[in-house]
Design a protein around this motif. Structure first.
Motif, PDB file in Angstrom:
ATOM      1  N   UNK A 243      11.966   6.109  -8.054  1.00  0.00           N
ATOM      2  CA  UNK A 243      13.383   6.277  -8.387  1.00  0.00           C
ATOM      3  C   UNK A 243      13.449   6.774  -9.826  1.00  0.00           C
ATOM      4  N   UNK A 244      13.875   8.028 -10.015  1.00  0.00           N
ATOM      5  CA  UNK A 244      13.870   8.611 -11.344  1.00  0.00           C
ATOM      6  C   UNK A 244      14.882   7.953 -12.271  1.00  0.00           C
ATOM      7  N   UNK A 245      15.944   7.420 -11.721  1.00  0.00           N
ATOM      8  CA  UNK A 245      16.982   6.807 -12.553  1.00  0.00           C
ATOM      9  C   UNK A 245      16.545   5.450 -13.096  1.00  0.00           C
ATOM     10  N   UNK A 246      15.902   4.641 -12.274  1.00  0.00           N
ATOM     11  CA  UNK A 246      15.548   3.278 -12.679  1.00  0.00           C
ATOM     12  C   UNK A 246      14.068   3.126 -13.052  1.00  0.00           C
ATOM     13  N   UNK A 247      13.238   4.100 -12.647  1.00  0.00           N
ATOM     14  CA  UNK A 247      11.808   3.970 -12.866  1.00  0.00           C
ATOM     15  C   UNK A 247      11.111   3.096 -11.836  1.00  0.00           C
ATOM     16  N   UNK A 248      11.849   2.601 -10.849  1.00  0.00           N
ATOM     17  CA  UNK A 248      11.236   1.784  -9.802  1.00  0.00           C
ATOM     18  C   UNK A 248      10.190   2.613  -9.063  1.00  0.00           C
ATOM     19  N   UNK A 249       9.032   2.020  -8.866  1.00  0.00           N
ATOM     20  CA  UNK A 249       7.876   2.777  -8.370  1.00  0.00           C
ATOM     21  C   UNK A 249       7.164   1.947  -7.316  1.00  0.00           C
ATOM     22  N   UNK A 250       6.834   2.588  -6.185  1.00  0.00           N
ATOM     23  CA  UNK A 250       6.122   1.888  -5.110  1.00  0.00           C
ATOM     24  C   UNK A 250       5.039   2.774  -4.523  1.00  0.00           C
ATOM     25  N   UNK A 251       3.910   2.164  -4.255  1.00  0.00           N
ATOM     26  CA  UNK A 251       2.874   2.815  -3.455  1.00  0.00           C
ATOM     27  C   UNK A 251       3.059   2.318  -2.030  1.00  0.00           C
ATOM     28  N   UNK A 252       3.308   3.255  -1.113  1.00  0.00           N
ATOM     29  CA  UNK A 252       3.592   2.904   0.272  1.00  0.00           C
ATOM     30  C   UNK A 252       2.331   3.151   1.108  1.00  0.00           C
ATOM     31  N   UNK A 253       1.654   2.091   1.562  1.00  0.00           N
ATOM     32  CA  UNK A 253       0.400   2.276   2.318  1.00  0.00           C
ATOM     33  C   UNK A 253       0.650   2.923   3.672  1.00  0.00           C
ATOM     34  N   UNK A 254      -0.343   3.693   4.111  1.00  0.00           N
ATOM     35  CA  UNK A 254      -0.340   4.282   5.447  1.00  0.00           C
ATOM     36  C   UNK A 254      -1.446   3.630   6.271  1.00  0.00           C
ATOM     37  N   UNK A 255      -1.133   3.299   7.489  1.00  0.00           N
ATOM     38  CA  UNK A 255      -2.145   2.744   8.374  1.00  0.00           C
ATOM     39  C   UNK A 255      -3.149   3.834   8.733  1.00  0.00           C
ATOM     40  N   UNK A 256      -4.431   3.556   8.512  1.00  0.00           N
ATOM     41  CA  UNK A 256      -5.462   4.540   8.831  1.00  0.00           C
ATOM     42  C   UNK A 256      -5.583   4.715  10.335  1.00  0.00           C
ATOM     43  N   UNK A 257      -5.811   5.943  10.762  1.00  0.00           N
ATOM     44  CA  UNK A 257      -5.989   6.197  12.188  1.00  0.00           C
ATOM     45  C   UNK A 257      -7.254   5.531  12.705  1.00  0.00           C
ATOM     46  N   UNK A 258      -8.259   5.409  11.828  1.00  0.00           N
ATOM     47  CA  UNK A 258      -9.541   4.834  12.236  1.00  0.00           C
ATOM     48  C   UNK A 258     -10.159   4.150  11.025  1.00  0.00           C
ATOM     49  N   UNK A 259     -10.454   2.857  11.115  1.00  0.00           N
ATOM     50  CA  UNK A 259     -11.000   2.152   9.946  1.00  0.00           C
ATOM     51  C   UNK A 259     -12.390   2.648   9.567  1.00  0.00           C
ATOM     52  N   UNK A 260     -12.650   2.643   8.256  1.00  0.00           N
ATOM     53  CA  UNK A 260     -14.001   2.821   7.743  1.00  0.00           C
ATOM     54  C   UNK A 260     -14.555   1.433   7.443  1.00  0.00           C
TER      55      UNK A 260
END
Length: 402
Positions: A243-260
């Motif tokens: 969010x450019x106005x507030x600086x709120x920042x999140x890393x949004x994880x993605x589920x891997x198609x196949x685990x390593x």
């Protein structure tokens, strides 16, 4: 103003020999599936700005299925976010080596994306009071002054390349970007956000400047990435929301198609072949969630050559059949020397150093270690022969002039 930042999609990436029932490389299908999930996540967040920081494809000339899949997914994104600004920049995997060869990314302009693939471009979106300076990773590119637009309320820098001193030493030789940028050139404090692409692990460069990382494990250093992610407390791959106005920042994880699955290493010193067979079997049986249809690595240290030859290779073939890919990384014992390397009381030769480094360093899961050592020594010998010939020629020329 909210943005979503994703990068290093590497669509069309292929690895290993397993195919889907329709004849597509299984890892290519995995990456395509993860990309569709990433688009779902972006749509769910409903941002005003989406930035794609390069390496959309794994190759300059991707396969037709990869192109079609990308076209459909970006078309779906545009249809779901009709008023959002969507900007894509070319990475080193996207950019052709010659100017007369067109870049495939231009295709996505047809579905309403802003594509910057040849030279830096400042793109403005008056309806959002937004300016995006997009800098592609193109060989020989004259980099502009990375300064924001004083006439815009929001300024974003979108760039694919290496920020000097940020990437770990072991990561830089694997896949070099054409562009390396000194950190101070980013002028990060002057921007509302700096969206970076090229490095495959989520990484903060400044409080408002980030690599989002790749969406899948598509580099030659996947196991190194996995180790870095664990050390940083990351759940894996993902995308960034800011969010450019507030600086709120999140890393949004993605589920891997196949685990390593990187199994705990086995120490084989003083083990017989049968004892090592049992240790490998125990490590495989203890894998959380099992190994079936997964990408698995097991490092075994201090394995003499005669022990590796006597392993139960029929049992190993069965393990490999169960996994999508099983890499048994057998590492030879380190040579014990009195003078760090080389024979006792002898300085190590360059060949000694190269041989030992290649036998102990981390390698991609599909690289044969001994073949790599042999190739490295061969190249070293060829280079030495060139130098010796040049020295001999110079000496002969000098003698003739006397």
């Amino acid at each position: 103003m909210r943005l979503v930042h994703l990068s290093d999609l590497h669509l069309g990436f292929r690895q290993y020999q397993r195919l889907t029932p329709t004849g597509v490389n299984q890892r290519e299908a995995d990456v395509a599936r993860t990309f569709a999930r990433a688009i779902d996540l972006v749509i769910a967040r409903q941002p005003e700005l989406v930035v794609v920081a390069g390496d959309v494809f794994h190759a300059v000339r991707p396969s037709n299925p990869a192109i079609l899949h990308a076209f459909r997914q970006f078309g779906r994104l545009r249809a779901a976010l009709p008023t959002a600004a969507i900007v894509m920049v070319a990475g080193n995997h996207d950019a052709p080596k010659t100017a007369e060869t067109g870049c495939i990314l231009r295709l996505f302009a047809e579905v309403g994306l802003t594509v910057v693939d040849q030279e830096p471009q400042r793109v403005t979106f008056p309806e959002h009071d937004l300016s995006v300076l997009a800098v592609p990773d193109v060989p020989g590119l004259a980099r502009p002054v990375l300064a924001p637009d004083p006439g815009a309320r929001w300024n974003v820098l979108l760039l694919h390349g290496e920020v000097e001193g940020v990437l770990p030493r072991e990561a830089t030789p694997v896949d070099r970007a054409a562009m390396e940028i000194p950190r101070e050139e980013l002028r990060a404090p002057e921007w509302d956000y700096v969206a970076l692409g090229h490095y495959h692990v989520y990484r903060e460069v400044a409080p408002n400047a980030y690599y989002s990382g790749s969406i899948e494990y598509t580099s030659a250093n996947a196991w190194g990435e996995l180790r870095e992610e664990r050390a940083a407390g990351l759940a894996g791959k993902g995308i960034v929301e800011r969010d450019l106005a507030t600086g709120a920042h999140r890393f949004l994880p993605l589920e891997a198609a196949r685990p390593l699955v990187d199994l705990p290493a086995v120490e084989a010193r003083n083990l017989t072949a049968r004892e090592l067979d049992a240790a490998v079997r125990a490590a495989v049986d203890a894998a959380p969630g099992g190994i079936d249809d997964r990408v698995v690595r097991l490092v075994v240290r201090d394995v003499p050559r005669h022990v590796s030859r006597e392993l139960d290779h029929r049992a190993l073939r069965e393990v490999r059949r169960r996994a999508l890919h099983f890499h048994l990384d057998l590492r030879r014992p380190e040579v014990q020397r009195r003078d760090a390397a080389g024979a006792p009381m002898r300085r190590p030769s360059l060949g000694d150093i190269v041989r030992e480094k290649l036998r102990t360093r981390e390698l991609p899961s599909d690289v044969d270690r001994e073949a790599l050592v042999a190739l490295g020594l061969r190249y070293l010998g060829e280079a030495d022969a060139v130098v010796q010939a040049a020295v001999a020629g110079a000496a002969a020329g000098s003698a003739e002039g006397m």
